[in-house]
Design a protein around this motif. Structure first.
Motif, PDB file in Angstrom:
ATOM      1  N   GLU A 148       0.831  -1.212   0.000  1.00  0.00           N
ATOM      2  CA  GLU A 148       0.000   0.000   0.000  1.00  0.00           C
ATOM      3  C   GLU A 148       0.864   1.259   0.000  1.00  0.00           C
ATOM      4  O   GLU A 148       0.529   2.249  -0.657  1.00  0.00           O
ATOM      5  CB  GLU A 148      -0.942  -0.018   1.205  1.00  0.00           C
ATOM      6  CG  GLU A 148      -2.081  -1.040   1.066  1.00  0.00           C
ATOM      7  CD  GLU A 148      -2.816  -1.297   2.362  1.00  0.00           C
ATOM      8  OE1 GLU A 148      -3.849  -2.001   2.334  1.00  0.00           O
ATOM      9  OE2 GLU A 148      -2.351  -0.816   3.423  1.00  0.00           O
ATOM     10  N   ARG A 181      -7.942   1.159  -0.132  1.00  0.00           N
ATOM     11  CA  ARG A 181      -7.590   0.830   1.256  1.00  0.00           C
ATOM     12  C   ARG A 181      -6.731   1.924   1.886  1.00  0.00           C
ATOM     13  O   ARG A 181      -6.867   2.230   3.078  1.00  0.00           O
ATOM     14  CB  ARG A 181      -6.866  -0.510   1.296  1.00  0.00           C
ATOM     15  CG  ARG A 181      -7.789  -1.712   1.070  1.00  0.00           C
ATOM     16  CD  ARG A 181      -7.013  -3.007   1.019  1.00  0.00           C
ATOM     17  NE  ARG A 181      -7.900  -4.161   0.836  1.00  0.00           N
ATOM     18  CZ  ARG A 181      -7.475  -5.383   0.542  1.00  0.00           C
ATOM     19  NH1 ARG A 181      -6.165  -5.612   0.368  1.00  0.00           N
ATOM     20  NH2 ARG A 181      -8.347  -6.365   0.403  1.00  0.00           N
ATOM     21  N   GLN A 184      -9.008   4.707   2.829  1.00  0.00           N
ATOM     22  CA  GLN A 184      -9.843   4.289   3.956  1.00  0.00           C
ATOM     23  C   GLN A 184      -9.052   4.320   5.264  1.00  0.00           C
ATOM     24  O   GLN A 184      -9.530   4.838   6.286  1.00  0.00           O
ATOM     25  CB  GLN A 184     -10.388   2.878   3.705  1.00  0.00           C
ATOM     26  CG  GLN A 184     -11.318   2.381   4.814  1.00  0.00           C
ATOM     27  CD  GLN A 184     -11.830   0.965   4.539  1.00  0.00           C
ATOM     28  OE1 GLN A 184     -11.258   0.227   3.755  1.00  0.00           O
ATOM     29  NE2 GLN A 184     -12.916   0.594   5.195  1.00  0.00           N
ATOM     30  N   LYS A 185      -7.849   3.778   5.233  1.00  0.00           N
ATOM     31  CA  LYS A 185      -7.036   3.711   6.459  1.00  0.00           C
ATOM     32  C   LYS A 185      -6.592   5.088   6.942  1.00  0.00           C
ATOM     33  O   LYS A 185      -6.447   5.307   8.153  1.00  0.00           O
ATOM     34  CB  LYS A 185      -5.801   2.825   6.221  1.00  0.00           C
ATOM     35  CG  LYS A 185      -6.101   1.342   6.132  1.00  0.00           C
ATOM     36  CD  LYS A 185      -4.821   0.534   5.958  1.00  0.00           C
ATOM     37  CE  LYS A 185      -5.082  -0.961   5.932  1.00  0.00           C
ATOM     38  NZ  LYS A 185      -3.830  -1.742   5.783  1.00  0.00           N
TER      39      LYS A 185
END
Length: 203
Positions: A148, A181, A184-185
């Motif tokens: 990520e 992701r 979102q994180k």
């Protein structure tokens, strides 16, 4: 944060000066702690304390300029206001070059000292806000996986999903999932907001 959470730390080997300054600052309804030596202050201080230091120059064992250097070495974020009866131009220049907030001479007028303390408090508050923002940003980014992080860095460099997919050897869909992701994180809606978080970690 308000001024009541900030403390003025006075360091002077002259008891009469300590008493006078302590009374002056208490009358302004500010928190104050007085120390007769640099060593006594260093023994008392612990990370997390906020405020400023009102510091004499000439003191036994550790003088004011040496304490200022010690605070720099220890990354103590307390602005230093020198207040001395033994100051001269070379001393003041050295102190200011090392980051002193102000350099005052004794006797000092109450209004002048209070103005300097208010300025030093503001400097300390700004530092604290900056540190808090940086820590929050670092905490958010620490939740990301290595992959990520790779996707995020390439996306922030301006690469499109297809380019990222080719560079990392993954599918276009996988890139989209990783980007989703990451957003979102970190709790943001777009890459611009994400860029601000990354910038905060380097602030």
């Amino acid at each position: 944060m308000n001024e009541q959470t900030m403390t003025v730390f006075i360091i002077d080997d002259d008891v009469a000066v300590l008493d006078s300054l302590t009374l002056m600052i208490e009358q302004a309804e500010l928190n104050v702690q007085a120390f007769h030596s640099a060593r006594a202050f260093l023994d008392y201080y612990h990370p997390g304390m906020l405020g400023c230091v009102v510091l004499d120059i000439k003191m036994p064992e550790i003088d004011g300029l040496h304490l200022q250097q010690k605070l720099i070495e220890l990354n103590v974020p307390l602005p230093v206001i020198f207040l001395t009866g033994h100051g001269n131009i070379p001393m003041s220049v050295k102190a200011m070059k090392s980051g002193a907030s102000d350099f005052l001479t004794k006797p000092v007028k109450r209004d002048k000292l209070m103005t300097c303390i208010e300025s030093a408090f503001e400097e300390c508050k700004n530092w604290h806000i900056k540190q808090t923002t940086r820590q929050h940003a670092q905490n958010l980014l620490s939740t990301l996986t290595d992959r990520e992080m790779e996707v995020m860095k390439l996306a922030l460099d301006g690469q499109a999903n297809k380019q990222i997919a080719v560079e990392l050897g993954i599918s276009h869909r996988t890139v989209e999932i990783h980007k989703s992701r990451v957003l979102q994180k970190t709790g943001v809606d777009n890459l611009l907001e994400l860029a601000r978080i990354v910038a905060d970690t380097a602030a």
